[in-house]
Design a protein around this motif. Structure first.
Motif, PDB file in Angstrom:
ATOM      1  N   LEU A 103       0.826  -1.209   0.000  1.00  0.00           N
ATOM      2  CA  LEU A 103       0.000   0.000   0.000  1.00  0.00           C
ATOM      3  C   LEU A 103       0.862   1.263   0.000  1.00  0.00           C
ATOM      4  O   LEU A 103       0.622   2.204  -0.757  1.00  0.00           O
ATOM      5  N   SER A 104       1.877   1.255   0.843  1.00  0.00           N
ATOM      6  CA  SER A 104       2.741   2.423   0.993  1.00  0.00           C
ATOM      7  C   SER A 104       3.530   2.732  -0.282  1.00  0.00           C
ATOM      8  O   SER A 104       3.724   3.898  -0.642  1.00  0.00           O
ATOM      9  N   GLU A 105       3.990   1.679  -0.969  1.00  0.00           N
ATOM     10  CA  GLU A 105       4.866   1.863  -2.133  1.00  0.00           C
ATOM     11  C   GLU A 105       4.145   1.730  -3.474  1.00  0.00           C
ATOM     12  O   GLU A 105       4.748   1.940  -4.529  1.00  0.00           O
ATOM     13  N   GLY A 106       2.863   1.317  -3.423  1.00  0.00           N
ATOM     14  CA  GLY A 106       2.140   1.092  -4.676  1.00  0.00           C
ATOM     15  C   GLY A 106       2.713  -0.083  -5.452  1.00  0.00           C
ATOM     16  O   GLY A 106       2.786  -0.086  -6.685  1.00  0.00           O
ATOM     17  N   ILE A 107       3.152  -1.094  -4.706  1.00  0.00           N
ATOM     18  CA  ILE A 107       3.744  -2.308  -5.305  1.00  0.00           C
ATOM     19  C   ILE A 107       2.726  -3.439  -5.244  1.00  0.00           C
ATOM     20  O   ILE A 107       1.970  -3.556  -4.282  1.00  0.00           O
ATOM     21  N   SER A 108       2.717  -4.294  -6.254  1.00  0.00           N
ATOM     22  CA  SER A 108       1.793  -5.441  -6.249  1.00  0.00           C
ATOM     23  C   SER A 108       2.509  -6.699  -5.765  1.00  0.00           C
ATOM     24  O   SER A 108       3.747  -6.765  -5.766  1.00  0.00           O
ATOM     25  N   SER A 109       1.726  -7.680  -5.384  1.00  0.00           N
ATOM     26  CA  SER A 109       2.296  -8.955  -4.935  1.00  0.00           C
ATOM     27  C   SER A 109       3.116  -9.607  -6.048  1.00  0.00           C
ATOM     28  O   SER A 109       4.108 -10.281  -5.798  1.00  0.00           O
ATOM     29  N   GLU A 110       2.704  -9.371  -7.301  1.00  0.00           N
ATOM     30  CA  GLU A 110       3.400  -9.967  -8.451  1.00  0.00           C
ATOM     31  C   GLU A 110       4.768  -9.347  -8.724  1.00  0.00           C
ATOM     32  O   GLU A 110       5.525  -9.840  -9.549  1.00  0.00           O
ATOM     33  N   GLU A 111       5.068  -8.268  -8.015  1.00  0.00           N
ATOM     34  CA  GLU A 111       6.372  -7.609  -8.170  1.00  0.00           C
ATOM     35  C   GLU A 111       7.272  -7.876  -6.957  1.00  0.00           C
ATOM     36  O   GLU A 111       8.256  -7.193  -6.733  1.00  0.00           O
ATOM     37  N   THR A 112       6.881  -8.905  -6.190  1.00  0.00           N
ATOM     38  CA  THR A 112       7.521  -9.139  -4.891  1.00  0.00           C
ATOM     39  C   THR A 112       8.077 -10.551  -4.738  1.00  0.00           C
ATOM     40  O   THR A 112       7.419 -11.533  -5.092  1.00  0.00           O
ATOM     41  N   ILE A 113       9.270 -10.616  -4.171  1.00  0.00           N
ATOM     42  CA  ILE A 113       9.890 -11.886  -3.751  1.00  0.00           C
ATOM     43  C   ILE A 113       9.852 -11.917  -2.228  1.00  0.00           C
ATOM     44  O   ILE A 113      10.094 -10.908  -1.572  1.00  0.00           O
ATOM     45  N   TYR A 114       9.549 -13.082  -1.665  1.00  0.00           N
ATOM     46  CA  TYR A 114       9.653 -13.254  -0.209  1.00  0.00           C
ATOM     47  C   TYR A 114      10.550 -14.460   0.046  1.00  0.00           C
ATOM     48  O   TYR A 114      10.326 -15.540  -0.508  1.00  0.00           O
ATOM     49  N   VAL A 115      11.538 -14.281   0.913  1.00  0.00           N
ATOM     50  CA  VAL A 115      12.487 -15.362   1.234  1.00  0.00           C
ATOM     51  C   VAL A 115      12.270 -15.792   2.682  1.00  0.00           C
ATOM     52  O   VAL A 115      12.476 -15.015   3.617  1.00  0.00           O
ATOM     53  N   GLY A 116      11.838 -17.039   2.872  1.00  0.00           N
ATOM     54  CA  GLY A 116      11.577 -17.550   4.217  1.00  0.00           C
ATOM     55  C   GLY A 116      12.115 -18.953   4.413  1.00  0.00           C
ATOM     56  O   GLY A 116      12.441 -19.637   3.439  1.00  0.00           O
ATOM     57  N   ASP A 117      12.185 -19.367   5.680  1.00  0.00           N
ATOM     58  CA  ASP A 117      12.795 -20.671   5.958  1.00  0.00           C
ATOM     59  C   ASP A 117      11.957 -21.586   6.843  1.00  0.00           C
ATOM     60  O   ASP A 117      12.401 -22.671   7.212  1.00  0.00           O
ATOM     61  N   SER A 118      10.733 -21.147   7.223  1.00  0.00           N
ATOM     62  CA  SER A 118       9.954 -21.992   8.142  1.00  0.00           C
ATOM     63  C   SER A 118       8.462 -21.785   7.935  1.00  0.00           C
ATOM     64  O   SER A 118       8.028 -20.886   7.198  1.00  0.00           O
ATOM     65  N   ILE A 119       7.682 -22.599   8.621  1.00  0.00           N
ATOM     66  CA  ILE A 119       6.226 -22.549   8.512  1.00  0.00           C
ATOM     67  C   ILE A 119       5.662 -21.179   8.877  1.00  0.00           C
ATOM     68  O   ILE A 119       4.610 -20.763   8.408  1.00  0.00           O
ATOM     69  N   TRP A 120       6.399 -20.414   9.701  1.00  0.00           N
ATOM     70  CA  TRP A 120       5.950 -19.083  10.112  1.00  0.00           C
ATOM     71  C   TRP A 120       5.921 -18.112   8.932  1.00  0.00           C
ATOM     72  O   TRP A 120       5.308 -17.047   9.007  1.00  0.00           O
ATOM     73  N   ASP A 121       6.591 -18.474   7.850  1.00  0.00           N
ATOM     74  CA  ASP A 121       6.644 -17.603   6.673  1.00  0.00           C
ATOM     75  C   ASP A 121       5.537 -17.887   5.652  1.00  0.00           C
ATOM     76  O   ASP A 121       5.398 -17.173   4.662  1.00  0.00           O
ATOM     77  N   MET A 122       4.765 -18.913   5.933  1.00  0.00           N
ATOM     78  CA  MET A 122       3.793 -19.365   4.935  1.00  0.00           C
ATOM     79  C   MET A 122       2.757 -18.302   4.572  1.00  0.00           C
ATOM     80  O   MET A 122       2.423 -18.115   3.404  1.00  0.00           O
ATOM     81  N   SER A 123       2.238 -17.586   5.574  1.00  0.00           N
ATOM     82  CA  SER A 123       1.182 -16.598   5.299  1.00  0.00           C
ATOM     83  C   SER A 123       1.681 -15.518   4.342  1.00  0.00           C
ATOM     84  O   SER A 123       0.953 -15.080   3.453  1.00  0.00           O
ATOM     85  N   ALA A 124       2.931 -15.106   4.504  1.00  0.00           N
ATOM     86  CA  ALA A 124       3.503 -14.097   3.603  1.00  0.00           C
ATOM     87  C   ALA A 124       3.801 -14.686   2.232  1.00  0.00           C
ATOM     88  O   ALA A 124       3.539 -14.056   1.201  1.00  0.00           O
ATOM     89  N   MET A 125       4.320 -15.897   2.218  1.00  0.00           N
ATOM     90  CA  MET A 125       4.710 -16.515   0.948  1.00  0.00           C
ATOM     91  C   MET A 125       3.515 -16.755   0.026  1.00  0.00           C
ATOM     92  O   MET A 125       3.638 -16.698  -1.193  1.00  0.00           O
ATOM     93  N   LYS A 126       2.362 -16.977   0.625  1.00  0.00           N
ATOM     94  CA  LYS A 126       1.144 -17.181  -0.175  1.00  0.00           C
ATOM     95  C   LYS A 126       0.654 -15.884  -0.805  1.00  0.00           C
ATOM     96  O   LYS A 126      -0.237 -15.897  -1.644  1.00  0.00           O
ATOM     97  N   ASN A 127       1.230 -14.755  -0.356  1.00  0.00           N
ATOM     98  CA  ASN A 127       0.761 -13.449  -0.816  1.00  0.00           C
ATOM     99  C   ASN A 127       1.770 -12.698  -1.678  1.00  0.00           C
ATOM    100  O   ASN A 127       1.694 -11.480  -1.799  1.00  0.00           O
ATOM    101  N   VAL A 128       2.719 -13.426  -2.247  1.00  0.00           N
ATOM    102  CA  VAL A 128       3.662 -12.798  -3.178  1.00  0.00           C
ATOM    103  C   VAL A 128       3.726 -13.615  -4.467  1.00  0.00           C
ATOM    104  O   VAL A 128       3.377 -14.795  -4.487  1.00  0.00           O
ATOM    105  N   GLY A 129       4.196 -12.955  -5.520  1.00  0.00           N
ATOM    106  CA  GLY A 129       4.318 -13.647  -6.804  1.00  0.00           C
ATOM    107  C   GLY A 129       5.433 -14.665  -6.828  1.00  0.00           C
ATOM    108  O   GLY A 129       5.348 -15.677  -7.525  1.00  0.00           O
ATOM    109  N   TYR A 130       6.482 -14.398  -6.022  1.00  0.00           N
ATOM    110  CA  TYR A 130       7.669 -15.252  -6.065  1.00  0.00           C
ATOM    111  C   TYR A 130       8.125 -15.665  -4.667  1.00  0.00           C
ATOM    112  O   TYR A 130       9.024 -15.058  -4.088  1.00  0.00           O
ATOM    113  N   PRO A 131       7.473 -16.699  -4.106  1.00  0.00           N
ATOM    114  CA  PRO A 131       7.891 -17.205  -2.800  1.00  0.00           C
ATOM    115  C   PRO A 131       9.141 -18.084  -2.926  1.00  0.00           C
ATOM    116  O   PRO A 131       9.170 -19.006  -3.742  1.00  0.00           O
TER     117      PRO A 131
END
Length: 218
Positions: free
Chosen positions: A157-185
């Motif tokens: 919202l702040s940057e006017g960026i879409s999920s499809e323009e985003t990478i999320y790097v995570g290593d555990s189950i705690w990252d799942m909610s974020a990873m489901k909301n980006v184009g490139y988990p």
């Protein structure tokens, strides 16, 4: 041509060598056994996240005769090593005009240090609370908790960026909610709980810039 504008990292276990800053302090004060019971209570839905934070931080305070200084916690958390390649990767990302964000269920005293080292544009974590004399108060502010999706959407919202323009790097189950909301988990390491969510897997942070290069040319 696809364009990546934002790269989001989990902190504990991804940018640092330690899997959990909470567990690191539990081990330091030798309270892992009690902390494990509280973790199970949270997992079973018997307590909420704030109650869990109160119980965990109370263990540390008890171990220090009822008084634990902010400086002492910083001293302990400063023992946690940041991956040496993290700075190099952040340089590469900024050079290529990518925003960097950190979203962590870890402790703000560590995440703020990591943020400075990698030059993060945004960082979110759970915050500890201290009184006016700098002593730890049981509890804190669960600004992330287990829901990493919320701060992620705040950045969009702040940057006017879409999920499809985003990478999320995570290593555990705690990252799942974020990873489901980006184009490139992206899964970092070998935690099988993420294998159904991640589109890519890396074992070294240095692979991120090459991965972006490939994605942007797909």
């Amino acid at each position: 041509m696809k364009k990546i504008k934002l790269v989001v990292f989990d902190v504990d276990g991804v940018l640092t060598k330690e899997k959990s800053s909470w567990e690191f302090i539990h081990k330091y004060f030798n309270v892992e056994d009690k902390a494990k019971i509280y973790f199970e209570k949270f997992q079973n839905g018997e307590i909420n996240y704030l109650e869990w934070m109160k119980l965990d931080t109370s263990l540390w305070i008890e171990k220090n005769n009822g008084k634990l200084k902010r400086e002492k916690l910083i001293e302990i958390l400063n023992k946690i090593e940041i991956r040496p390649e993290a700075k190099e990767v952040s340089y590469c990302l900024h050079k290529n005009k990518k925003l960097i964000a950190l979203i962590s269920g870890g402790i703000d005293l560590l995440v703020s240090r990591v943020s400075e080292i990698v030059g993060a544009d945004y960082w979110f974590s759970n915050e500890l609370e201290f009184d006016k004399y700098g002593y730890l108060i049981p509890g804190g502010y669960p600004l992330v908790g287990t829901n990493k999706e919320k701060p992620l959407k705040m950045i969009f919202l702040s940057e006017g960026i879409s999920s499809e323009e985003t990478i999320y790097v995570g290593d555990s189950i705690w990252d799942m909610s974020a990873m489901k909301n980006v184009g490139y988990p992206v899964q970092f390491g070998d935690d099988n709980s993420l294998s159904n969510v991640a589109k890519y897997k890396i074992n070294n942070l240095k692979e991120i810039c090459d991965l972006i290069y490939k994605i942007e040319r797909l």
